[in-house]
Design an enzyme around this catalytic site. Structure first.
Site, PDB file in Angstrom:
ATOM      1  N   ARG A  56      60.013  18.518  52.493  1.00 12.68           N
ATOM      2  CA  ARG A  56      60.657  17.316  51.955  1.00 12.68           C
ATOM      3  C   ARG A  56      61.973  17.640  51.229  1.00 12.68           C
ATOM      4  O   ARG A  56      62.869  16.803  51.130  1.00 12.68           O
ATOM      5  CB  ARG A  56      59.664  16.643  50.996  1.00 12.68           C
ATOM      6  CG  ARG A  56      60.041  15.255  50.586  1.00 12.68           C
ATOM      7  CD  ARG A  56      58.928  14.633  49.756  1.00 12.68           C
ATOM      8  NE  ARG A  56      59.305  13.309  49.279  1.00 12.68           N
ATOM      9  CZ  ARG A  56      58.925  12.813  48.106  1.00 12.68           C
ATOM     10  NH1 ARG A  56      58.146  13.520  47.309  1.00 12.68           N
ATOM     11  NH2 ARG A  56      59.318  11.615  47.732  1.00 12.68           N
ATOM     12  N   HIS A  60      65.771  15.501  50.560  1.00 14.84           N
ATOM     13  CA  HIS A  60      66.246  15.126  49.230  1.00 14.84           C
ATOM     14  C   HIS A  60      67.461  15.942  48.792  1.00 14.84           C
ATOM     15  O   HIS A  60      68.227  15.504  47.937  1.00 14.84           O
ATOM     16  CB  HIS A  60      65.098  15.231  48.220  1.00 14.84           C
ATOM     17  CG  HIS A  60      64.063  14.171  48.404  1.00 14.84           C
ATOM     18  ND1 HIS A  60      63.648  13.323  47.402  1.00 14.84           N
ATOM     19  CD2 HIS A  60      63.378  13.786  49.512  1.00 14.84           C
ATOM     20  CE1 HIS A  60      62.741  12.477  47.875  1.00 14.84           C
ATOM     21  NE2 HIS A  60      62.548  12.744  49.150  1.00 14.84           N
ATOM     22  N   ASN A  88      62.228  11.533  42.773  1.00 11.81           N
ATOM     23  CA  ASN A  88      61.759  12.918  42.660  1.00 11.81           C
ATOM     24  C   ASN A  88      60.770  13.164  41.530  1.00 11.81           C
ATOM     25  O   ASN A  88      59.881  14.008  41.639  1.00 11.81           O
ATOM     26  CB  ASN A  88      62.968  13.852  42.478  1.00 11.81           C
ATOM     27  CG  ASN A  88      63.961  13.738  43.628  1.00 11.81           C
ATOM     28  OD1 ASN A  88      63.610  13.247  44.707  1.00 11.81           O
ATOM     29  ND2 ASN A  88      65.188  14.174  43.409  1.00 11.81           N
ATOM     30  N   HIS A 187      56.511  12.528  57.939  1.00 11.65           N
ATOM     31  CA  HIS A 187      55.323  12.062  57.223  1.00 11.65           C
ATOM     32  C   HIS A 187      54.049  12.305  58.042  1.00 11.65           C
ATOM     33  O   HIS A 187      52.978  11.858  57.655  1.00 11.65           O
ATOM     34  CB  HIS A 187      55.465  10.582  56.844  1.00 11.65           C
ATOM     35  CG  HIS A 187      56.555  10.342  55.827  1.00 11.65           C
ATOM     36  ND1 HIS A 187      57.021   9.105  55.482  1.00 11.65           N
ATOM     37  CD2 HIS A 187      57.277  11.215  55.069  1.00 11.65           C
ATOM     38  CE1 HIS A 187      57.981   9.213  54.574  1.00 11.65           C
ATOM     39  NE2 HIS A 187      58.160  10.484  54.306  1.00 11.65           N
TER      40      HIS A 187
END
Ligand code: HEM
Ligand SMILES: *[C@@H]1O[C@H](CO)[C@@H](O)[C@H](O)[C@H]1NC(C)=O
Ligand SMILES: *[C@@H]1O[C@H](CO)[C@@H](O)[C@H](O)[C@H]1NC(C)=O
Ligand SMILES: *[C@@H]1O[C@H](CO)[C@@H](O)[C@H](O)[C@H]1NC(C)=O
Length: 327
Positions: A56, A60, A88, A187
């Site tokens: 992930r 980000h 976050n 996901h």
């Protein structure tokens, strides 16, 4: 040190941007990719979810001022970094895996491999170690000198986002509708908190009712896992096979069993639905599109001067810091 030589020193220590390319470390740290994979394997054995959490990081990091490891900087008294940004805080985890990779690399080839490249290599390995595709990564990124909580807050999408909002967001990063759907397939591994689904279960769009697109049995299951007024930190699998990178995520969306609103909306919205259907039926198409999307996302760069951090959590001490400290 004279001001002139200080400026010169700064210019020399800040690496000049070079184009990203495969094999960037083949001369300077030939074992870099092996070392990253090895630490990722160990992390996976220790805690299966950790590889999803590390994967992930690429999203980000890259969406906020390019793939420059700005995400990894801890807050300082003068800088609010990205770790406590809305998307976050209480959510991103497994930063210690990056620290372990960095330590191993610093031992093998000190000062050579950037934290930004570590994130890119580790994300690739997370996917392939979980049964997903393997792809060649381009390397040669530099680490940022700063980070911005505000930029992260302004950019990163909420789990409530709908497909049309996400299409517009991804286009700003030169990522297509197909890229958006494929990358959401990340996901396929990992978990999310009840926090991210409560509004869908109990108050979709302020209606006081559940989101009607959730399949009944799945909603009953989620109601039990995430009861109204319960602990919002409890975590739930993002698809039916949360440690295997496969196309189950898309099959789940077709069946109304997507966890996040941002997931299920990819099936209910016409422009994204055709890719959900394609990937649900053809895993090879998903794998190919996912790898392509990750490479495109990995190309995002800030264009700002950077460095090779020796600790991914803090910027290196510069001559100017040392001068200030000694005053
Ligand atoms: C399309 C927009 C996206 C949205 C709105 C979104 C949102 C979220 C949310 C809300 C969570 C759970 C956070 C929590 O409850 O603590 C999550 C988890 C996750 N996201 Fe995304 N995400 C998106 C795209 C991506 C992309 C592009 C990637 C990587 C390529 C990614 C990788 C992951 C992974 C692996 C997890 C599970 C992490 C873990 O188990 O620790 N996501 N995402
Ligand atoms: C999608 O979300 C945006 C931004 O929140 C909103 O303005 C828009 O009305 C939504 N579109 C649909 C079709 O629900
Ligand atoms: C998207 O592509 C255009 C044209 O190649 C380029 O000018 C722009 O900088 C790119 N945007 C991003 C965010 O990379
Ligand atoms: C979730 O956990 C974090 C720390 O891990 C805590 O600060 C927060 O208050 C918790 N949230 C809820 C709703 O319990």
């Amino acid at each position: 040190m004279s001001p002139q030589s200080l400026v010169l020193f700064l210019l020399i220590t800040m690496v000049v941007a070079t184009p990203l390319r495969p094999g960037f470390y083949s001369e300077t740290c030939p074992k870099a990719e092996l070392i990253v994979r090895d630490v990722m394997k160990k992390a996976m054995i220790r805690e299966p979810r950790s590889v999803a959490s590390v994967m992930r990081f690429q999203f980000h990091d890259c969406f906020v001022n390019g793939c420059d490891a700005s995400l990894l900087l801890d807050d300082t008294p003068t800088m609010l970094g990205e770790k406590l940004a809305l998307s976050n805080i209480n959510s991103l985890r497994s930063f210690e895996v990056i620290d372990e990779i960095k330590e191993a690399l610093e031992k093998a080839c000190p000062g050579i491999v950037s934290c930004a490249d570590i994130v890119i290599m580790a994300s690739r390995d997370a996917v392939s170690l979980s049964g997903g595709p393997y792809w060649e990564v381009k390397l040669g990124r530099q680490d940022s000198l700063t980070a911005s909580q505000e930029d992260s807050d302004n950019i990163m999408p909420s789990p409530r986002s709908n497909a049309s909002f996400l299409i517009d967001l991804f286009v700003k990063f030169n990522l297509s509708v197909k890229d958006l759907v494929a990358l959401s397939g990340s996901h396929s591994i990992g978990q999310a908190r009840c926090f991210s689904v409560m509004f869908r279960l109990y108050n979709q769009s302020g209606s006081g009712k559940p989101d009607p697109t959730i399949e009944t049995k799945y909603r009953e299951k989620l109601d039990k896992l995430c009861p109204l007024g319960g602990d919002e930190n409890v975590t739930v699998d993002l698809d039916a096979t949360p440690t295997v990178f496969d196309n189950q995520y898309f099959k789940d969306l077709v069946a109304g069993r997507g966890f996040l609103n941002s997931d299920e909306t990819l099936f209910t919205y016409p422009a994204t639905r055709k890719y959900v259907l394609l990937f649900s039926k053809n895993q090879d198409e998903f794998f190919e599109a996912f790898a392509e999307g990750m490479v495109k996302m990995g190309d995002l760069q800030s264009g700002r001067a950077g460095e090779i951090r020796s600790n991914c959590r803090v910027v290196n001490r510069r001559p100017v810091d040392i001068l200030l400290e000694s005053r």
